[in-house]
Every structure is written in structure tokens, then in C-alpha cells.
Scaffold this motif. Structure first.
Motif, short mmCIF file in Angstrom:
data_model
loop_
_atom_site.label_atom_id
_atom_site.label_comp_id
_atom_site.label_asym_id
_atom_site.label_seq_id
_atom_site.Cartn_x
_atom_site.Cartn_y
_atom_site.Cartn_z
N LYS A 17 0.68 3.88 -1.91
CA LYS A 17 0.47 5.12 -1.91
C LYS A 17 2.18 6.11 -2.19
O LYS A 17 2.32 4.71 -1.97
CB LYS A 17 1.23 5.26 -0.65
CG LYS A 17 -0.80 6.00 0.50
CD LYS A 17 -0.63 5.57 2.24
CE LYS A 17 -1.53 5.78 2.65
NZ LYS A 17 -1.36 6.17 4.17
N LYS A 22 -6.15 -2.53 11.20
CA LYS A 22 -6.43 -1.62 10.11
C LYS A 22 -7.33 -0.85 10.55
O LYS A 22 -7.67 0.27 10.21
CB LYS A 22 -6.56 -2.82 9.33
CG LYS A 22 -7.11 -2.25 7.99
CD LYS A 22 -7.24 -3.29 6.97
CE LYS A 22 -7.79 -2.22 5.80
NZ LYS A 22 -8.22 -3.19 4.97
N CYS A 64 -4.28 0.74 7.40
CA CYS A 64 -3.12 0.14 6.93
C CYS A 64 -3.06 -1.61 7.65
O CYS A 64 -2.97 -1.38 9.12
CB CYS A 64 -1.98 0.93 7.51
SG CYS A 64 -0.69 -0.05 6.48
#
Length: 428
Positions: free
Chosen positions: A119, A220, A225
Motif C-alpha cells: 500500500k 485479518k 490486514c
């Protein structure tokens, strides 16, 4: 803490005392009300007397009229004394040099670039700082890394107040979130936390204690994430190893050594062990401390002749170079000659849907030397010891099964949130 200082200050060389109150930086009426409530209503401040002390705001005001006089500092000068957590014994002051701290910031800066390949780095980074800034995890990762990256730290004064914590999280886009397993677990059990927007989240950094697989998987699933687990100690400034962020999965290991860092797995005689064999994790690198403050005896126990720091953590390295911690050497349970690691028991038991938190210790036993005992905080109030015993019988080898199970409303923890096994063993 002024009353704690009052009890010992006569035995120290301290000349100047600055006392800060909780409302000092809130200003005006709001600050006055907060201080009044903290002292008079909630009675959070024990009575104290420190003649000659200076109030925090008065010290700031006096400082505005002074000129800064820089002091010449060399790389091998002492930056600060970083006191160990004391989870298995008395805290010791790790002497960290300027070179130690700067090396670890540089190592982490290189490592974190991997995350921005997944990202892109936003123009304005927000860090969550739910750890006390005196703890080496927050000091390096939040304060120093945050400053180097130009980030903003969102300071959480009381992370145990989960509703208040979640309310703060809702006010900002969160990009980097360092924390402990206990904190992630508590947040996951909060309804309002599950309603937050996790799209900005780039990194979740797990450290301070083992991250349990069940907690990592739930994190997650909710946030999208993965929890990226790293490893370090006060004595290593702190980070020694970490997983790569671009990996995208929870490995259950502490990852690979940071740049310029060597990891050796050694037996009690200091011999290097083959891959896959459990031994003590030893670390050599520019981030390793100079020694313990005024404790040459303790320093000699942990720094080897070839410059490795003996961590006190037991683990093994796999064929990829990833290291897996099994537990603290001092916490290992010896059952009829077999090594039982509390972390392994805790990870299995934590997966039971009726368990909120769990800790395992060894207790004396006349037949096998020691046997495991569990301390459990219930998620399901109907959970019984009998149900957990059956679950352990189905999921653990015979000698690893707990002989005793005790339910508690909460487990003793350090201010950072690490479970204090020595307190459960009755060692203080």
C-alpha cells in the motif's frame, strides 16, 4: 507516582523534581476540572509531599525564556537506561548507546519500506500509540520511527478502557498499529471496534509477547490486514527480527533477522544447534546494548565472548531462516523430563470459543516434578473445568495436558499488557 518518589528520594542524588498532573495540558477550566476529578472524586492520586518541587506548566514557562545550549554527543555515549519488563525477575537497566538506538531506527526504516510496496505511503501517516512511551516498543517504533517518517502518533492514555480507546480510533484514518496480542484480542471482542473503517490500515505490528494464531486470523478476517510479528527486547533497542510485510500472511514465527543482525540458536554450552532444534535465541548486531547498568555480574551472564546477547527465549530456526519462539527459558515446564512450553498450551486453549484469556505455568508435583496449570478468563460464563479438560485431552499430548484449571476474572499484567506469569506463580 509522586508518593512513590517521596518514599525513596532521600536515598537518591535527585536535585530537581517536576510534577505533572493529568489535566496540565488541557488548559483553563477543563484542566482544572480534570485534575479535581482525578484527585478528589476518583482518588487516583495518593497523598504526597515533595518540598521544592516545580509544577510541569511552571517548568515549561520558565524554559521559554532560556537559550538552548547543545551538548556534544558521540555515538558511543549513553543515550538512556532502558529498564527491562521484569516479567520473569527484577528489572535491570539496559545501557543503550546513541549508536544502538540510531542503528535500530535505520534498520526499521529499511524494513518498513517493504510495507509501502503493498500500500503506498500516505501523505500524512497516523500511528496508534497504545503502549506507554517509556516501553522500548513504543519508544522506538512509535516515537522515533514516527518522527523519522513524519507521522502523527495518536496517544491512548488508557488502552484498558476499550470503549474509550475505540472511540478515539474512530476519529482518524489509522495506518500503522503496533500492539500486543492481549490488546488485539480485547479489541476484537468489542462490537464498536468491528464497525470501524479499516481500509487505511497498512501495518499491524505484533510484538512484546507471542501473537496467537487464533487472534491473528480473526484480526485479518476483520481488518483485511495481517498481523506482522516481530521480536526484540529492551537489550536490543528493541527490534532484532521481523516478518516481511508483503508476505501477507501470519507465519507464526518472529521472521528474519533485520539488516546487520545475526541470529544463532545455541545450547546451554554455547554450541550452535542445527536447523529445527530448540535452543536459546542469541543476537548479535549494532542494536545490542552495551551491558546492564552497574551490574557487570548480570552482563557477563548474557553477553558471550563472541559478542552475542543471550535472550533467555527458547526457539528454533527453520530451513528458510525464520525463527520460531517456543517460550521464555525461565517459564519452561519440566514434566517427567519432557519440556512443556506455556506458549504452546496457551495457543491451543485460546482457540476454545469459551476462553477470553489464558496463562499456563508449572506447579510442583511429587510424581512428575512439575505439571501444567491453567489460569483462564471466561468468554462464555457457562464454561467449566470439565469441558476444558476434555478439550485439552483431545488437542494436547498426554504430558502437556493441564492437571489444574483455575478460573479468574482477570489475569495480572504489566503496564504494557504482557501477562505476568511470575505473579501467578506467587513470586510477586
Amino acid at each position: 507516582f509522586a508518593n512513590a518518589l517521596q518514599a525513596v528520594i532521600a536515598k537518591t542524588a535527585v536535585k530537581h523534581v517536576v510534577v505533572a498532573a493529568m489535566g496540565d495540558m488541557l488548559g483553563g477550566l477543563k484542566g482544572t476540572i480534570v485534575n479535581l476529578v482525578v484527585r478528589r472524586v476518583k482518588k487516583m492520586v495518593p497523598a504526597w509531599s515533595l518540598p521544592g518541587h516545580v509544577k510541569f506548566n511552571a517548568a515549561l514557562k520558565a524554559g521559554t525564556g532560556m537559550n538552548f545550549k547543545p551538548v556534544k554527543v558521540a555515538a558511543d555515549d549513553v543515550a538512556f537506561l532502558q529498564y527491562t519488563g521484569g516479567t520473569t525477575g527484577i528489572s535491570k537497566g539496559a545501557v543503550l548507546l546513541h549508536s544502538n538506538v540510531l542503528a535500530n531506527v535505520a534498520q526499521n526504516a529499511l524494513w518498513i519500506e517493504d510495507a509501502f510496496t503493498v500500500k503506498p505511503k500516505p501523505a500524512h501517516l497516523n500511528f496508534i500509540c497504545a503502549l506507554p512511551l517509556y516501553h522500548i516498543f513504543a519508544l522506538t517504533v512509535n516515537a522515533l520511527m514516527g518522527m523519522q517518517l513524519g507521522g502523527q502518533n495518536i496517544l491512548i492514555p488508557n488502552p484498558r478502557d476499550i470503549p474509550g480507546f475505540v472511540k478515539q480510533l474512530g476519529k482518524y484514518p489509522i495506518h500503522i498499529f503496533p500492539g500486543l496480542n492481549t490488546l488485539f484480542n480485547a479489541l476484537l471482542n468489542n462490537e464498536d471496534f468491528r464497525k470501524l473503517d479499516f481500509k487505511p490500515l497498512i501495518l499491524t505490528l505484533g510484538g512484546g509477547m507471542a501473537v496467537q494464531k487464533g487472534v491473528a486470523e480473526r484480526w485479518k478476517a476483520l481488518t483485511g490486514c495481517p498481523v506482522t510479528e516481530g521480536y526484540g527486547l529492551s537489550e536490543t533497542s528493541p527490534v532484532a527480527t521481523a516478518n516481511t510485510f508483503s508476505n501477507g500472511t501470519f507465519t507464526g514465527t518472529i521472521g528474519l533477522p533485520l539488516p546487520s543482525t545475526e541470529i544463532a540458536i545455541r545450547d546451554d554450552d554455547g554450541n550452535d544447534l542445527p536447523l529445527g532444534e530448540v535452543g536459546e535465541i542469541c543476537i548479535r548486531g549494532p542494536q545490542v546494548m552495551a551491558g546492564y547498568w552497574k551490574r557487570p555480574d548480570e552482563t557477563a551472564k548474557v553477553i558471550t565472548k563472541d559478542g552475542f546477547f543471550k535472550s533467555g527465549d527458547m526457539g528454533f530456526m527453520d530451513e528458510r531462516g525464520y525463527t520460531k519462539i517456543v517460550d521464555r527459558k525461565k517459564d519452561m515446564i519440566l514434566v517427567s523430563g519432557f519440556n512443556v512450553y506455556p506458549n504452546e498450551l496457551e495457543e491451543v486453549v485460546a482457540l476454545h470459543p469459551g476462553v477470553l484469556e489464558v496463562a499456563a505455568i508449572g506447579v510442583p508435583d511429587e510424581h512428575s516434578g512439575e505439571v501444567p496449570k491453567l489460569f483462564v478468563v471466561k468468554k462464555d460464563p457457562l464454561l467449566t473445568a470439565e469441558v476444558l479438560t476434555v478439550y485439552c485431552r483431545e488437542n494436547l499430548t498426554g504430558y502437556k495436558r493441564p492437571k489444574y484449571i483455575e478460573f479468574r476474572t482477570e489475569l495480572p499484567k504489566t503496564p504494557v499488557g504482557k501477562i505476568l506469569r511470575r505473579a501467578l506463580r506467587g513470586l510477586g
